[in-house]
Design a protein around this motif. Structure first.
Motif, short mmCIF file in Angstrom:
data_model
loop_
_atom_site.label_atom_id
_atom_site.label_comp_id
_atom_site.label_asym_id
_atom_site.label_seq_id
_atom_site.Cartn_x
_atom_site.Cartn_y
_atom_site.Cartn_z
N LEU A 184 40.27 28.47 10.38
CA LEU A 184 39.38 28.09 11.47
C LEU A 184 39.92 26.83 12.15
O LEU A 184 40.78 26.13 11.61
CB LEU A 184 37.97 27.85 10.92
CG LEU A 184 37.36 29.05 10.19
CD1 LEU A 184 36.10 28.64 9.45
CD2 LEU A 184 37.08 30.18 11.16
N ALA A 185 39.41 26.54 13.33
CA ALA A 185 39.85 25.37 14.08
C ALA A 185 39.68 24.09 13.25
O ALA A 185 38.80 24.01 12.41
CB ALA A 185 39.06 25.27 15.38
N GLU A 186 40.53 23.14 13.50
CA GLU A 186 40.48 21.82 12.87
C GLU A 186 40.75 21.86 11.37
O GLU A 186 40.36 20.96 10.63
CB GLU A 186 39.17 21.11 13.19
CG GLU A 186 38.99 20.90 14.69
CD GLU A 186 37.74 20.13 15.04
OE1 GLU A 186 37.28 19.32 14.22
OE2 GLU A 186 37.23 20.35 16.14
N GLY A 187 41.38 22.93 10.88
CA GLY A 187 41.88 22.94 9.51
C GLY A 187 40.99 23.53 8.44
O GLY A 187 41.41 23.65 7.30
N ALA A 188 39.76 23.89 8.76
CA ALA A 188 38.89 24.50 7.75
C ALA A 188 39.38 25.90 7.44
O ALA A 188 39.89 26.61 8.30
CB ALA A 188 37.45 24.54 8.24
N ARG A 189 39.23 26.32 6.17
CA ARG A 189 39.62 27.68 5.78
C ARG A 189 38.50 28.32 4.98
O ARG A 189 37.83 27.68 4.18
CB ARG A 189 40.89 27.67 4.93
CG ARG A 189 42.09 27.21 5.70
CD ARG A 189 43.43 27.44 5.06
NE ARG A 189 43.49 27.43 3.62
CZ ARG A 189 44.36 28.17 2.92
NH1 ARG A 189 45.22 28.97 3.53
NH2 ARG A 189 44.39 28.10 1.62
N LEU A 190 38.33 29.61 5.21
CA LEU A 190 37.34 30.40 4.51
C LEU A 190 38.08 31.53 3.81
O LEU A 190 38.87 32.23 4.43
CB LEU A 190 36.34 30.97 5.52
CG LEU A 190 35.24 31.88 5.02
CD1 LEU A 190 34.32 31.14 4.05
CD2 LEU A 190 34.43 32.41 6.20
N GLU A 191 37.86 31.70 2.50
CA GLU A 191 38.46 32.82 1.78
C GLU A 191 37.38 33.88 1.59
O GLU A 191 36.39 33.66 0.91
CB GLU A 191 39.01 32.41 0.43
CG GLU A 191 39.70 33.57 -0.28
CD GLU A 191 40.28 33.23 -1.63
OE1 GLU A 191 41.07 34.03 -2.15
OE2 GLU A 191 39.93 32.16 -2.19
N LEU A 192 37.59 35.03 2.21
CA LEU A 192 36.69 36.16 2.05
C LEU A 192 37.20 36.98 0.88
O LEU A 192 38.35 37.43 0.89
CB LEU A 192 36.65 36.99 3.32
CG LEU A 192 36.23 36.24 4.57
CD1 LEU A 192 36.38 37.12 5.80
CD2 LEU A 192 34.80 35.73 4.44
N CYS A 193 36.38 37.16 -0.14
CA CYS A 193 36.79 37.80 -1.39
C CYS A 193 36.01 39.10 -1.61
O CYS A 193 34.85 39.21 -1.23
CB CYS A 193 36.50 36.87 -2.56
SG CYS A 193 37.15 35.21 -2.40
N HIS A 194 36.67 40.05 -2.27
CA HIS A 194 36.01 41.31 -2.57
C HIS A 194 36.52 41.85 -3.91
O HIS A 194 37.70 41.77 -4.22
CB HIS A 194 36.31 42.34 -1.48
CG HIS A 194 35.75 43.69 -1.79
ND1 HIS A 194 34.42 44.00 -1.65
CD2 HIS A 194 36.34 44.81 -2.26
CE1 HIS A 194 34.21 45.25 -2.00
NE2 HIS A 194 35.36 45.76 -2.39
N LYS A 195 35.59 42.40 -4.66
CA LYS A 195 35.91 43.10 -5.89
C LYS A 195 34.86 44.19 -6.04
O LYS A 195 33.67 43.90 -6.09
CB LYS A 195 35.90 42.16 -7.08
CG LYS A 195 36.54 42.76 -8.30
CD LYS A 195 36.78 41.73 -9.38
CE LYS A 195 37.49 42.44 -10.52
NZ LYS A 195 37.28 41.78 -11.79
N ALA A 196 35.29 45.44 -6.04
CA ALA A 196 34.37 46.58 -5.96
C ALA A 196 33.34 46.63 -7.08
O ALA A 196 32.22 47.07 -6.87
CB ALA A 196 35.16 47.88 -5.93
N ASP A 197 33.69 46.17 -8.27
CA ASP A 197 32.77 46.33 -9.39
C ASP A 197 31.80 45.16 -9.58
O ASP A 197 31.10 45.10 -10.58
CB ASP A 197 33.55 46.59 -10.68
CG ASP A 197 34.49 45.46 -11.07
OD1 ASP A 197 34.66 44.51 -10.28
OD2 ASP A 197 35.07 45.54 -12.17
N LEU A 198 31.72 44.23 -8.62
CA LEU A 198 30.75 43.15 -8.73
C LEU A 198 29.37 43.64 -8.34
O LEU A 198 29.22 44.38 -7.37
CB LEU A 198 31.14 41.97 -7.83
CG LEU A 198 32.36 41.18 -8.26
CD1 LEU A 198 32.63 40.07 -7.25
CD2 LEU A 198 32.19 40.59 -9.63
N PRO A 199 28.33 43.21 -9.05
CA PRO A 199 26.98 43.63 -8.68
C PRO A 199 26.55 42.95 -7.38
O PRO A 199 27.06 41.90 -7.02
CB PRO A 199 26.12 43.15 -9.85
CG PRO A 199 26.90 42.02 -10.43
CD PRO A 199 28.36 42.35 -10.21
#
Length: 96
Positions: free
Chosen positions: A46-61
């Motif tokens: 994202l602008a100004e250096g922020a980062r977001l990690e979108l995570c996924h794992k199919a077997d999580l409730p």
């Protein structure tokens, strides 16, 4: 010290990537996938250096709506103020 990134588990990784790149002008890095664990993620820069990690794992409730942990994610847009939800109901606070 600064926060390097924030990780957020999502049910639909591709839709979440599209949402954050389209509405928050994020730049998605390459998709990471670990076939042994089934974990996948994208880093959204994202602008100004922020980062977001979108995570996924199919077997999580699915997570209950009342829980400990992340309460909301805030973005300073400089022009609008609101509280909205993303595709999966996570609260996004938009500030000026």
């Amino acid at each position: 010290m600064k926060i390097e990134h924030l990780g957020l588990f999502v049910a639909d990784l591709e839709a979440a990537k599209d949402f954050y790149t389209k509405y928050f002008d994020g730049q998605a890095g390459p998709k990471y996938h670990n076939p042994r664990t089934g974990f996948s993620s994208y880093f959204i820069n994202l602008a100004e250096g922020a980062r977001l990690e979108l995570c996924h794992k199919a077997d999580l409730p699915q997570v209950a709506t009342e829980r400990l942990g992340l309460a909301h994610l805030a973005f300073n847009l400089g022009s609008k103020e609101a509280v909205v939800t993303d595709l999966e109901g996570n609260l996004l606070e938009l500030t000026i």
